[in-house]
Write a protein that holds these residues in place. Structure first.
Motif, PDB file in Angstrom:
ATOM      1  N   ILE A  14      -6.581  -3.993  -5.400  1.00 15.17           N
ATOM      2  CA  ILE A  14      -6.255  -3.394  -3.912  1.00 15.17           C
ATOM      3  C   ILE A  14      -4.960  -3.330  -4.265  1.00 15.17           C
ATOM      4  O   ILE A  14      -4.106  -2.365  -4.051  1.00 15.17           O
ATOM      5  CB  ILE A  14      -6.780  -3.777  -2.676  1.00 15.17           C
ATOM      6  CG1 ILE A  14      -7.840  -3.520  -2.448  1.00 15.17           C
ATOM      7  CG2 ILE A  14      -6.071  -3.415  -1.422  1.00 15.17           C
ATOM      8  CD1 ILE A  14      -9.110  -4.491  -1.610  1.00 15.17           C
ATOM      9  N   GLY A  18      -1.879  -0.152  -3.862  1.00 13.44           N
ATOM     10  CA  GLY A  18      -0.989  -0.281  -3.175  1.00 13.44           C
ATOM     11  C   GLY A  18       0.319   0.335  -3.913  1.00 13.44           C
ATOM     12  O   GLY A  18       1.254   1.292  -3.743  1.00 13.44           O
ATOM     13  N   ALA A  48      -3.402  -0.135   1.397  1.00 19.47           N
ATOM     14  CA  ALA A  48      -4.258  -1.083   0.586  1.00 19.47           C
ATOM     15  C   ALA A  48      -2.878  -2.247   1.255  1.00 19.47           C
ATOM     16  O   ALA A  48      -3.755  -3.072   0.518  1.00 19.47           O
ATOM     17  CB  ALA A  48      -3.487  -0.601  -0.651  1.00 19.47           C
TER      18      ALA A  48
END
Length: 58
Positions: A14, A18, A48
């Motif tokens: 994640i 991002g 994110a």
């Protein structure tokens, strides 16, 4: 509320997503690209990074 945690592997994925979204946001912004792409990449990056910031690792 259920015990919500992220595994370290999922948190890393994640976080990388991002970072990728932020990089794409900056490149579209510098090239003065379409506004919808700014919103798309900005929302990807923000969601994110906020997810990694506020959901604890388990």
């Amino acid at each position: 509320m259920a015990d919500l945690t992220l595994s370290p592997t999922l948190a890393t994925v994640i976080f990388v997503l991002g970072c990728w979204g932020g990089h794409r946001y900056r490149s579209v912004w510098k090239s003065e690209g379409p506004k919808w792409k700014l919103w798309l990449y900005g929302l990807i990056a923000a969601s994110a990074l906020l997810t990694v910031a506020f959901i604890p690792l388990g």
